[in-house]
Design a protein around this motif. Structure first.
Motif, mmCIF file in Angstrom:
data_model
loop_
_atom_site.group_PDB
_atom_site.id
_atom_site.type_symbol
_atom_site.label_atom_id
_atom_site.label_comp_id
_atom_site.label_asym_id
_atom_site.label_seq_id
_atom_site.Cartn_x
_atom_site.Cartn_y
_atom_site.Cartn_z
ATOM 1 N N ALA A 295 -11.413 0.564 5.806
ATOM 2 C CA ALA A 295 -11.826 1.964 5.770
ATOM 3 C C ALA A 295 -10.623 2.849 6.078
ATOM 4 O O ALA A 295 -9.900 2.615 7.056
ATOM 5 N N GLY A 296 -10.394 3.861 5.247
ATOM 6 C CA GLY A 296 -9.272 4.768 5.457
ATOM 7 C C GLY A 296 -9.577 6.146 4.925
ATOM 8 O O GLY A 296 -10.526 6.346 4.159
ATOM 9 N N GLU A 297 -8.756 7.120 5.308
ATOM 10 C CA GLU A 297 -8.958 8.509 4.898
ATOM 11 C C GLU A 297 -7.964 8.963 3.843
ATOM 12 O O GLU A 297 -8.215 9.925 3.129
ATOM 13 N N GLY B 120 -9.475 6.552 -3.393
ATOM 14 C CA GLY B 120 -9.578 7.978 -3.103
ATOM 15 C C GLY B 120 -9.689 8.247 -1.616
ATOM 16 O O GLY B 120 -9.647 7.328 -0.777
ATOM 17 N N ARG B 121 -9.860 9.499 -1.247
ATOM 18 C CA ARG B 121 -9.977 9.857 0.169
ATOM 19 C C ARG B 121 -11.282 9.318 0.759
ATOM 20 O O ARG B 121 -12.282 9.161 0.063
ATOM 21 N N VAL C 162 0.855 -1.180 0.000
ATOM 22 C CA VAL C 162 0.000 0.000 0.000
ATOM 23 C C VAL C 162 0.891 1.231 0.000
ATOM 24 O O VAL C 162 1.680 1.448 0.928
ATOM 25 N N LYS C 163 0.761 2.045 -1.060
ATOM 26 C CA LYS C 163 1.592 3.235 -1.210
ATOM 27 C C LYS C 163 0.771 4.478 -0.886
ATOM 28 O O LYS C 163 -0.301 4.696 -1.465
ATOM 29 N N THR C 164 1.265 5.280 0.056
ATOM 30 C CA THR C 164 0.591 6.501 0.475
ATOM 31 C C THR C 164 1.613 7.614 0.654
ATOM 32 O O THR C 164 2.814 7.358 0.812
ATOM 33 N N ALA C 165 1.133 8.877 0.661
ATOM 34 C CA ALA C 165 2.030 10.013 0.854
ATOM 35 C C ALA C 165 2.534 10.092 2.285
ATOM 36 O O ALA C 165 3.647 10.566 2.546
ATOM 37 N N TRP D 131 0.633 4.768 6.173
ATOM 38 C CA TRP D 131 -0.733 4.281 5.953
ATOM 39 C C TRP D 131 -1.410 3.919 7.264
ATOM 40 O O TRP D 131 -0.815 3.293 8.146
ATOM 41 N N ALA D 132 -2.674 4.323 7.386
ATOM 42 C CA ALA D 132 -3.487 3.961 8.546
ATOM 43 C C ALA D 132 -4.894 3.679 8.057
ATOM 44 O O ALA D 132 -5.447 4.428 7.254
ATOM 45 N N ALA D 133 -5.462 2.585 8.515
ATOM 46 C CA ALA D 133 -6.827 2.217 8.111
ATOM 47 C C ALA D 133 -7.396 1.246 9.135
ATOM 48 O O ALA D 133 -6.658 0.609 9.905
#
Length: 314
Positions: free
Chosen positions: A56-58, A116-117, A32-35, A38-40
């Motif tokens: 579920a994530g933001e 997406g967000r 999982v690639k995020t800026a 990652w938290a979900a």
């Protein structure tokens, strides 16, 4: 479930393959690639032979299989978008989803999932029997969104409700609900595979299916079925090929369904499971136990124990 922070993202595994604590062996490992880190929230559930994970994530996130993924990994996945936006790409096909849409794709193949967000993504790993059916209709496996058809809308409603309320069900009810969802999905895939079947073939297939259901307790060899309908064995197999399954798979699934009903019948609680199976044409006890567990996610013994508490007979 295990997470591992890496320079290129977060390695996640064990969310659909809970028995594996080894990322090198987990069939569901993804990156999982995020800026930002990652938290979900992840909630895994089991519904008979299928496993699910509600995620579920933001953050915006891009998900790809871990480099260790192999063709023998997860074959068949269903993803249901409950909130936010999702785009999936696999084998050159791209599919954008809106809330309520679901998509079929192959977890054992390379894919890219863009979340997406403020997303909520309900992921389902299918049972081996349905995976086999999907392998026979490969076009339905590759980032294919099927929500718009009548059967797709029915299945979409079931999946959304399963995601929201399935965790409240008891163990036996979860297993039965998994079977219902699997049955509707198989119907949808067969409908998709047979959308170009000529009407005359469809009518003949219907008569063959009815014949099989009437004679499940008897010998059902291809030659005997073909002779009863005045067609060649080759033509008989072709009917099922258009349907997206084999004749043998269909007969086995129908017999297992009847056996399952009898194993849950209190009036038959004293009849051994292998004897119930033999009544419906499956006479090898070891084979019966193996295919029953593949189909329903439980051994005949465990299924009967849950179905008939206090009256279980081995």
């Amino acid at each position: 479930m295990p997470l591992e922070a890496r320079k290129d993202g977060t390695l996640v595994f064990g969310y659909l393959d809970p028995v594996s604590n080894d990322r090198a062996r987990a069939s569901d490992a993804v990156l999982v690639k995020t800026a930002t880190p990652w938290a979900a929230e992840l909630r895994a559930e089991r519904f008979g032979a299928i496993t699910t994970c509600d995620i579920a994530g933001e953050q915006r996130a891009q998900v790809v299989p871990h480099t260790s993924v192999s063709p023998v990994g997860i074959d068949s996945l269903v993803g249901v978008l409950l909130a936010g936006e999702v785009t999936i790409e696999q084998n050159g096909r791209q599919c954008a989803l809106s809330p309520g849409d679901f998509v079929l794709y192959g977890g054992g193949r390379r894919f890219r999932l863009d979340l997406g967000r403020d997303y909520r993504w309900f992921l389902m790993r299918l049972d081996p029997g349905t995976s086999t059916l999907l392998r026979q209709t490969p076009d339905a496996m590759v980032a294919q969104e099927l929500t718009s058809s009548p059967g797709g809308r029915i299945l979409s409603s079931m999946l959304v409700e399963l995601a929201d309320r399935g965790h409240r069900l008891g163990p036996l009810s979860k297993g039965e609900m998994g079977e219902h969802v699997t049955g509707v999905l198989r119907t949808l895939v067969r409908e998709y595979a047979g959308r170009h079947t000529p009407p005359a073939h469809a009518h003949r297939l219907l008569r063959v299916l009815e014949h099989i259901d009437r004679h499940l307790t008897e010998e059902l060899s291809p030659a005997r079925i073909a002779a009863a309908h005045h067609i060649s064995v080759r033509s008989l197999h072709a009917l099922f090929q258009h349907r997206g399954e084999t004749l043998g798979d269909h007969i086995r699934q129908r017999r297992l369904s009847r056996i399952r009903q009898d194993l849950a019948d209190p009036a038959l609680a004293d009849v051994p499971a292998y004897a119930v199976a033999a009544r419906w044409g499956i006479t090898d006890p070891s084979y019966f136990g193996r295919v029953f567990k593949i189909e329903f996610g439980l051994s005949p013994r465990e299924f009967r124990r849950r179905s008939l508490p206090g009256r279980y007979a081995p």
